[in-house]
Design a protein around this motif. Structure first.
Motif, PDB file in Angstrom:
ATOM      1  N   ASP A 231       7.831  -1.921   0.535  1.00  9.39           N
ATOM      2  CA  ASP A 231       6.538  -1.234   0.682  1.00  9.39           C
ATOM      3  C   ASP A 231       6.365  -0.176  -0.400  1.00  9.39           C
ATOM      4  O   ASP A 231       5.286  -0.049  -1.000  1.00  9.39           O
ATOM      5  CB  ASP A 231       6.443  -0.580   2.059  1.00  9.39           C
ATOM      6  CG  ASP A 231       6.336  -1.598   3.183  1.00  9.39           C
ATOM      7  OD1 ASP A 231       5.942  -2.744   2.897  1.00  9.39           O
ATOM      8  OD2 ASP A 231       6.653  -1.248   4.333  1.00  9.39           O
ATOM      9  N   ARG A 234       5.819  -1.819  -3.957  1.00 12.27           N
ATOM     10  CA  ARG A 234       4.489  -2.430  -4.082  1.00 12.27           C
ATOM     11  C   ARG A 234       3.430  -1.353  -4.313  1.00 12.27           C
ATOM     12  O   ARG A 234       2.508  -1.525  -5.120  1.00 12.27           O
ATOM     13  CB  ARG A 234       4.161  -3.238  -2.829  1.00 12.27           C
ATOM     14  CG  ARG A 234       4.868  -4.574  -2.734  1.00 12.27           C
ATOM     15  CD  ARG A 234       4.240  -5.446  -1.656  1.00 12.27           C
ATOM     16  NE  ARG A 234       4.393  -4.867  -0.334  1.00 12.27           N
ATOM     17  CZ  ARG A 234       5.338  -5.223   0.542  1.00 12.27           C
ATOM     18  NH1 ARG A 234       6.220  -6.160   0.206  1.00 12.27           N
ATOM     19  NH2 ARG A 234       5.411  -4.650   1.729  1.00 12.27           N
ATOM     20  N   SER A 238       3.697  -1.191  -8.403  1.00 11.91           N
ATOM     21  CA  SER A 238       2.984  -2.474  -8.526  1.00 11.91           C
ATOM     22  C   SER A 238       3.949  -3.646  -8.666  1.00 11.91           C
ATOM     23  O   SER A 238       3.664  -4.629  -9.357  1.00 11.91           O
ATOM     24  CB  SER A 238       2.024  -2.436  -9.723  1.00 11.91           C
ATOM     25  OG  SER A 238       1.059  -1.419  -9.574  1.00 11.91           O
ATOM     26  N   ARG A 240       5.647  -6.909  -7.380  1.00 13.28           N
ATOM     27  CA  ARG A 240       5.330  -7.989  -6.447  1.00 13.28           C
ATOM     28  C   ARG A 240       6.629  -8.449  -5.790  1.00 13.28           C
ATOM     29  O   ARG A 240       7.471  -9.090  -6.422  1.00 13.28           O
ATOM     30  CB  ARG A 240       4.695  -9.160  -7.186  1.00 13.28           C
ATOM     31  CG  ARG A 240       3.420  -8.815  -7.939  1.00 13.28           C
ATOM     32  CD  ARG A 240       2.866 -10.044  -8.613  1.00 13.28           C
ATOM     33  NE  ARG A 240       1.656  -9.768  -9.374  1.00 13.28           N
ATOM     34  CZ  ARG A 240       0.946 -10.693 -10.003  1.00 13.28           C
ATOM     35  NH1 ARG A 240       1.338 -11.961  -9.949  1.00 13.28           N
ATOM     36  NH2 ARG A 240      -0.155 -10.370 -10.675  1.00 13.28           N
ATOM     37  N   CYS A 241       6.797  -8.139  -4.511  1.00 14.38           N
ATOM     38  CA  CYS A 241       8.060  -8.518  -3.872  1.00 14.38           C
ATOM     39  C   CYS A 241       7.928  -8.539  -2.363  1.00 14.38           C
ATOM     40  O   CYS A 241       7.058  -7.880  -1.779  1.00 14.38           O
ATOM     41  CB  CYS A 241       9.175  -7.558  -4.275  1.00 14.38           C
ATOM     42  SG  CYS A 241       8.958  -5.859  -3.686  1.00 14.38           S
ATOM     43  N   GLY A 370       5.230  -6.559 -12.369  1.00 14.64           N
ATOM     44  CA  GLY A 370       3.947  -6.775 -11.724  1.00 14.64           C
ATOM     45  C   GLY A 370       3.011  -7.666 -12.523  1.00 14.64           C
ATOM     46  O   GLY A 370       2.046  -8.211 -11.966  1.00 14.64           O
TER      47      GLY A 370
END
Length: 547
Positions: A231, A234, A238, A240-241, A370
Motif C-alpha cells: 500500500d 503504490r 507509484s 505497481r505491485c 511504475g
C-alpha cells in the motif's frame, strides 16, 4: 604425570585475581597442553579430589572441567580406572616413538604415562614435559582448537590463502570503521527516531508471546508487512505491485544479491553506473559477473554507441531517482530509452531506490518500476535511512511471474527470521508513524543541508561547488582536477572528520573525478559549521593552492 608435577605447573599459571573464572582458566590450560601434545596422549590425569586439594580449589570446579573435557573429546573416563588423555591426532601424522604418543595400559595401576613397550615414564622425563609446557604456555591462554595447535607449531598456517574472489573483495572494500559523526555520508539521525512508539509496539508483541513470530520467516517475509508495504509503495512511489510480489530482506545488499543469483550466471554482463555505490560493486564482484561501467551525465545513465554495439547485458543496475553518489535524476526520456532497450534485448533492470523519500523543495519522484509494462524491473529499497540502519530490513519487488521463485529462493538461501521485528514495523507503518517520521526528518535534513551549503559557500564561494544536494543525505563537493581526494579524506580523518573520496566510487582512477562526499543528516545543526571549518583546514593543508 604425577599429580604434584601437574598441579605445580597449573598453580603457577592460575591467576586468582583475574576476572576470568578459575574454571575457565583451568579448562584452557589443560586443553592447550593436550592440543600441543605436551600433555601426551594416554597420560592419566589426577583424580578430581587430588587435583583440587593440590590447587586449593573446590572439587566441583575440577569435576566440571573434567566433564567438559570429556564432552569435547580431550579426555576419556572409565569408572574405576580413571581419566586419560585422548589421542586427538590423526593416525598418519602421530609418531609411534615420540613421547607425545605415550599410551596407557588400561590394566596397569600407574600414576604416570607409560612409554611404548610398557616402560613407565621417569620423573625426569615428566619434568622435561612440564618444563616444555612452561615454554609453550608461559601464561593463561584463551586460545583453543586450531589456534592452540598453531601457537605450539608456528610454522603451520592457520588458514588457506584467500581465493581470488575473496582477495578482490577485500582489496576493494570501501566499508568504514566509523559509522557516524561529522560528516559520515548516508547515516540518518537515529537520535530522532520515535523510540517510545516503537517500544510500545515491541512490548505489545512480546506480551502476547506469539510462537509464530519466534520461528523462521515464511518465504517472502511476514504477510502483514508485505501488505502494508505494498500500500505504501503504490501510494508514495507509484510502484505497481501486490503483496505477493514483495520479498522482505535484510537490506539493499541482500536484495541485489538475491536478484543477481536468480537472474544471472557467472560471466554474464551487468551494466552499472559510473560512479556507483561501492557496496553494490562488491556484491557484483563476488557474484562473478562481468561489470561494464556506464558513464552518467546530468540525465543519469548514458550508454555510448560502443555500449549499444556490444552484446547486451543480462542485468542493469541503476539509481534513477537519485543517482548515487552524484545526485542527478534520470530524465523521463532516458528512463523510457532504458526500458525499451531492456524489452528488446530481454534484460533485467534492478532499480535501487535507496533514499527517494528525502527530496527538498519537491515531491519524491515516481519510480522507474511504475513505468515498466514488460515486467522487467526489480525494485529494491530499505528502511535503513528512513528509520535506522541497525533495523536491517529491506525489500524487493519482483515481477509477478517471478514472485514465487524469489520467495522460495529467499527462504532457501537466507533462512530468514526477525518476524517480531517485521510485525512491529508493519504496525508502525499502518498506524501512520512511518510517514509522520519521514515528514519530520525531511524538514530536519533540509535545514541541515542548507546550513552545510552556507558553510561551504562562506569558506570557498564558487571555487568548490557542492552538487547533488536536492535530495538524499549528502552533498558532493567538487575538488580541482588533479586533486588527491583520498589524501584530503585522510587528513580530515586525522582531525576526527569523516568524508569519503569521490574517486573511490569510480570503476578506475583514470575515469575518476576528485571530490568529497559530505554527509549532514547525523550532524546536529550547531556542529555543522565548526566541523566544516575543521574539514576546510584539512582541505587547505592538503591542497595548498586553495588556501
Amino acid at each position: 604425570m604425577r599429580a604434584s608435577v601437574l598441579s605445580d605447573w597449573l598453580a603457577q599459571r592460575l591467576d586468582r585475581g583475574s576476572a576470568q573464572p578459575v574454571y575457565r582458566q583451568l579448562h584452557k590450560l589443560l586443553q592447550q597442553a593436550i592440543l600441543s601434545r605436551e600433555l601426551p596422549a594416554g597420560a592419566r590425569v589426577p583424580s578430581s579430589r587430588l587435583l583440587a586439594a593440590e590447587l586449593g580449589i573446590a572439587r566441583n570446579t575440577v569435576t566440571q572441567v573434567y566433564e567438559q573435557l570429556v564432552l569435547e573429546g580431550y579426555v576419556t573416563s572409565a569408572t574405576g580406572r580413571g581419566t586419560f588423555v585422548a589421542d586427538t591426532s590423526p593416525d598418519e601424522i602421530v609418531g609411534a616413538t615420540e613421547i607425545g604418543s605415550m599410551q596407557v595400559r588400561k590394566n596397569s595401576d600407574v600414576s604416570g604415562a607409560v612409554l611404548p613397550g610398557g616402560a613407565v615414564a621417569t620423573n625426569s622425563q615428566i619434568a622435561r614435559v612440564a618444563e616444555s609446557l612452561a615454554v609453550a604456555a608461559p601464561g593463561v591462554s584463551t586460545a583453543s582448537g586450531p589456534e592452540a595447535v598453531a601457537a605450539a607449531h608456528p610454522q603451520r598456517p592457520t588458514a588457506r590463502a584467500l581465493s581470488a574472489r575473496g582477495a578482490r573483495l577485500i582489496g576493494s572494500a570501501g566499508v568504514s570503521k566509523r559509522q557516524g559523526g561529522a560528516f559520515m555520508p548516508g547515516v540518518p539521525d537515529v537520535s530522532r527516531f520515535p523510540a517510545r512508539v516503537w517500544t510500545r509496539l515491541h512490548n505489545k508483541y512480546w506480551r502476547s508471546l506469539r510462537p509464530d513470530l519466534l520461528t523462521y520467516a515464511p518465504g517472502g517475509g511476514l504477510a502483514l508487512l508485505r501488505h502494508v508495504l505494498a500500500d505504501y509503495l503504490r501510494t508514495s512511489r507509484s510502484v505497481r505491485c501486490s503483496p505477493e510480489q514483495i520479498i522482505i530482506t535484510t537490506g539493499i545488499h541482500q536484495s541485489i544479491d538475491l536478484a543477481v543469483r536468480l537472474l544471472s550466471d557467472p560471466g554474464d554482463t551487468i551494466w552499472t553506473e559510473d560512479p556507483c555505490y561501492w557496496g553494490v560493486r562488491s556484491v557484483l564482484h563476488v557474484s562473478g559477473l562481468n561489470t561494464r561501467p556506464i558513464a552518467v551525465d546530468s540525465e543519469g545513465l548514458n550508454p555510448s554507441p560502443a555500449d549499444f554495439a556490444a552484446p547486451p547485458p543480462r542485468l542493469m543496475l541503476v539509481t534513477p531517482s537519485h543517482q548515487y553518489p552524484l545526485g542527478m535524476v534520470m530524465s523521463l526520456a532516458r528512463r523510457r530509452m532504458l526500458l525499451e532497450y531492456a524489452r528488446q534485448h530481454q534484460c533485467w533492470i534492478i532499480e535501487d531506490d535507496y533514499d527517494s523519500e528525502f527530496r527538498y523543495g519537491s515531491r519524491p519522484l515516481a519510480s522507474l518500476q511504475g513505468l515498466d509494462t514488460a515486467g522487467q524491473v526489480i525494485y529494491v529499497g530499505s528502511f535503513g535511512k528512513t528509520l535506522f540502519p541497525g533495523l536491517r530490513v529491506g525489500y524487493l519487488v519482483a515481477p509477478q511471474a517471478l514472485a514465487e521463485s524469489f520467495a522460495t529462493a529467499s527462504a532457501e538461501l537466507y533462512r530468514e527470521g526477525q518476524l517480531l521485528q517485521q510485525a512491529v514495523l508493519a504496525e508502525f507503518i499502518a498506524e501512520g508513524h512511518f510517514t509522520s517520521h519521514i515528514r519530520k526528518m525531511r524538514a530536519l535534513y533540509g535545514q541541515r543541508r542548507q546550513v552545510l551549503l552556507d558553510a561551504v559557500s562562506r569558506r570557498y564561494g564558487d571555487a568548490l561547488p557542492a552538487m547533488g544536494g536536492d535530495a538524499g543525505l549528502h552533498v558532493v563537493m567538487q575538488l580541482p582536477e588533479g586533486s588527491d581526494d583520498r589524501a584530503v579524506a585522510e587528513a580530515a580523518l586525522a582531525r576526527n572528520i569523516v568524508v569519503r573520496p569521490l574517486s573511490g566510487y569510480y570503476s578506475s582512477r583514470e575515469r575518476a573525478n576528485p571530490g568529497l562526499l559530505i554527509g549532514y543528516a547525523c550532524v546536529p545543526d550547531e556542529e555543522i559549521a565548526p566541523a566544516f571549518e575543521t574539514l576546510g583546514e584539512a582541505i587547505d593543508t592538503t591542497l595548498p593552492l586553495l588556501a
